[in-house]
Motif scaffolding. Structure first.
Motif, short mmCIF file in Angstrom:
data_model
loop_
_atom_site.label_atom_id
_atom_site.label_comp_id
_atom_site.label_asym_id
_atom_site.label_seq_id
_atom_site.Cartn_x
_atom_site.Cartn_y
_atom_site.Cartn_z
N PRO A 86 0.80 -1.31 0.10
CA PRO A 86 0.14 -0.21 -0.13
C PRO A 86 0.81 1.33 0.02
CG PRO A 86 -0.26 -1.25 2.05
CD PRO A 86 0.55 -1.91 1.25
N PRO A 87 0.55 2.19 -0.62
CA PRO A 87 1.05 3.50 -0.62
C PRO A 87 1.30 4.04 0.67
CG PRO A 87 -1.00 4.00 -1.57
CD PRO A 87 -0.78 2.35 -1.41
N ARG A 88 2.35 4.69 1.05
CA ARG A 88 2.80 5.30 2.13
C ARG A 88 1.95 6.57 2.20
NH1 ARG A 88 9.06 4.42 3.05
NH2 ARG A 88 8.87 2.38 3.00
#
Length: 91
Positions: A86-88
């Motif tokens: 998942p993107p930060r």
């Protein structure tokens, strides 16, 4: 198990016995057959089959190559989506 025609999936093959999983009238069933009763290309886990059951025994079986490929591709796509990080927050 009810007599009729069903879609089944090869769950496993152990010591010459294939276990097929299928759904009939909302219930899940496992049908054990000799692996030699399956077409050679269907003697692998996750192979999709169209089977006919008569007197609680396998009467006919057809390997569904396209359905097997479609299910494997969809499972791989789901795995790929789940395995992406998942993107930060700062990305």
């Amino acid at each position: 198990m009810l007599d009729g025609t069903y879609t089944a999936v090869v769950d496993r093959i152990e010591e010459g016995t294939a276990t097929l999983e299928l759904e009939a009238e909302g219930d899940l069933y496992a049908l054990e057959v000799e692996a030699s009763e399956l077409p050679p290309e269907a003697r692998t886990p996750d192979a999709v089959l169209e089977i006919t059951v008569a007197d609680a025994a396998l009467a006919d079986v057809t390997y569904e190559a396209a359905e097997t490929t479609d299910r494997a591709s969809e499972a791989q796509r789901r795995f790929d989506r789940l395995s992406k990080r998942p993107p930060r927050d700062e990305e």
